[in-house]
Design an enzyme around this catalytic site. Structure first.
Site, PDB file in Angstrom:
ATOM      1  N   ASN A 123       0.857  -1.185   0.000  1.00  0.00           N
ATOM      2  CA  ASN A 123       0.000   0.000   0.000  1.00  0.00           C
ATOM      3  C   ASN A 123       0.894   1.237   0.000  1.00  0.00           C
ATOM      4  OD1 ASN A 123      -1.881   1.991   0.445  1.00  0.00           O
ATOM      5  ND2 ASN A 123      -2.426   1.339   2.523  1.00  0.00           N
ATOM      6  N   TRP A 124       0.934   1.905  -1.135  1.00  0.00           N
ATOM      7  CA  TRP A 124       1.798   3.088  -1.243  1.00  0.00           C
ATOM      8  C   TRP A 124       1.230   4.292  -0.505  1.00  0.00           C
ATOM      9  CZ3 TRP A 124       3.645   3.677  -7.066  1.00  0.00           C
ATOM     10  CH2 TRP A 124       4.585   2.679  -7.350  1.00  0.00           C
ATOM     11  N   LYS A 125      -0.058   4.250  -0.168  1.00  0.00           N
ATOM     12  CA  LYS A 125      -0.717   5.426   0.433  1.00  0.00           C
ATOM     13  C   LYS A 125      -0.441   6.662  -0.450  1.00  0.00           C
ATOM     14  CE  LYS A 125      -0.375   3.184   4.866  1.00  0.00           C
ATOM     15  NZ  LYS A 125      -0.395   3.295   6.318  1.00  0.00           N
ATOM     16  N   HIS A 165      -9.895   1.787   4.689  1.00  0.00           N
ATOM     17  CA  HIS A 165      -8.633   1.840   5.437  1.00  0.00           C
ATOM     18  C   HIS A 165      -8.850   2.745   6.652  1.00  0.00           C
ATOM     19  CE1 HIS A 165      -4.521   2.683   6.563  1.00  0.00           C
ATOM     20  NE2 HIS A 165      -4.160   1.630   5.844  1.00  0.00           N
ATOM     21  N   GLU A 211      -6.500  -4.741  10.223  1.00  0.00           N
ATOM     22  CA  GLU A 211      -5.373  -3.862  10.528  1.00  0.00           C
ATOM     23  C   GLU A 211      -5.662  -3.130  11.829  1.00  0.00           C
ATOM     24  OE1 GLU A 211      -2.944  -2.671   6.831  1.00  0.00           O
ATOM     25  OE2 GLU A 211      -4.684  -1.357   6.919  1.00  0.00           O
ATOM     26  N   GLY A 261       1.952   1.641  11.048  1.00  0.00           N
ATOM     27  CA  GLY A 261       3.024   2.638  10.993  1.00  0.00           C
ATOM     28  C   GLY A 261       3.721   2.881  12.321  1.00  0.00           C
ATOM     29  N   SER A 266       2.542  -2.728  10.551  1.00  0.00           N
ATOM     30  CA  SER A 266       3.963  -2.894  10.875  1.00  0.00           C
ATOM     31  C   SER A 266       4.526  -4.256  10.461  1.00  0.00           C
ATOM     32  CB  SER A 266       4.215  -2.631  12.359  1.00  0.00           C
ATOM     33  OG  SER A 266       3.955  -1.265  12.645  1.00  0.00           O
ATOM     34  N   GLY A 320       2.293  -1.463   4.353  1.00  0.00           N
ATOM     35  CA  GLY A 320       2.481  -0.061   4.003  1.00  0.00           C
ATOM     36  C   GLY A 320       3.960   0.281   3.856  1.00  0.00           C
ATOM     37  N   GLY A 321       4.546   0.779   4.942  1.00  0.00           N
ATOM     38  CA  GLY A 321       5.927   1.285   4.921  1.00  0.00           C
ATOM     39  C   GLY A 321       6.925   0.340   4.269  1.00  0.00           C
TER      40      GLY A 321
END
Ligand code: PGA
Length: 249
Positions: free
Chosen positions: A17-19, A101, A167, A173, A211, A232-233
């Site tokens: 997920n690039w957000k 989300h 999530e 994050g 995470s 994500g990250g």
């Protein structure tokens, strides 16, 4: 266009997920490490900003990724400036989209009913919705109630074309993923809830997100009732993401 990402449900599904990250100039270099690669045990996908859907679809040719969106309008079409409809995504042959989300639920006040309405629009357009659910740290002691209220509207969706992503908000994050015990408990609860409502969840994959890193991805993915990961990250750096995926066997 394949509606279910890949027919083989035994495969785990891993979505990056690039957000709201990355610039147009970063798209081609991102896919470079993945060219001509195949990963046999996982289906791979990337949820990218609307703006980059088309260029990612071109740039990802030769890589194992499916390209999807991060959101969709709850409206069908018409005078909704700035919105993107499910039909517009389908016209680009987009095969999946995230909805609900926690960043959208919190920052844009999206209720579970709106999230389900968005998912319905996607299903009607032949696109696979990835419906995100999860509790905040304050809600953790009564996560069942929170998840029940988030999942109830989902029961109106077609189970044949649906993915759920758990999530926990406190894990997103923060570098503090949920524990294996937490995940087993909550994923088990999600499947129990669907079963209790006679919802045919046999083809519904339940992903974990929050995470996920190169260090923990493999053990999280092996957890009972975990059918994939939403990342994500750790999906932003292609070399690191490639290494993470390699740990998944
Ligand atoms: P994270 O984000 O992997 O950076 O925790 C996950 C997500 O928000 O989907």
């Amino acid at each position: 266009m394949s509606l279910i990402l890949v027919g083989d449900f035994m495969k785990k599904l891993v979505i990056g997920n690039w957000k709201m990250q990355k610039l147009s100039s970063e798209i081609h270099p991102y896919f470079h490490p993945f060219m001509n690669k195949s990963f046999h045990n996982v289906d791979l996908a990337l949820a990218v900003p609307y703006l980059f859907l088309q260029s990612c679809q071109e740039a990802h040719n030769g890589t194992p990724f499916k390209i999807g969106a991060q959101d969709v309008s709850a409206h069908d079409n018409g005078a909704y400036t700035g919105e993107i409809s499910a039909a517009q995504l389908a016209s680009l042959k987009i095969s999946f989209s995230l909805v609900g989300h926690s960043e959208r639920r919190k920052n844009f006040h999206e209720s579970s009913e709106i999230v389900a309405a968005k998912a319905k629009r996607l299903q009607n357009a032949g696109i696979l919705p990835i419906v995100c659910v999860g509790e905040t740290i304050e809600e953790k002691p009564h996560f069942q109630d929170v998840l029940k209220s988030q999942l109830e509207p989902v029961l109106s969706l077609d189970p044949k074309n649906l993915v759920i992503a758990y999530e926990p908000v406190w894990a997103i994050g923060t570098g503090m993923s949920a524990s294996i015990d937490d995940i087993k408990r909550v994923h088990g609860f999600i499947k129990y809830f669907l079963k209790e409502h006679s919802y045919d969840f046999s083809s519904v994959r339940v992903l974990y997100g929050g995470s996920v890193s190169e260090k923990n991805a493999s053990s999280l993915l092996q957890c009972d009732h975990v059918d994939g990961l939403l990342i994500g990250g750790a999906s932003l750096d292609p070399v690191g993401f490639d290494k993470l995926i390699a740990t998944l066997g």
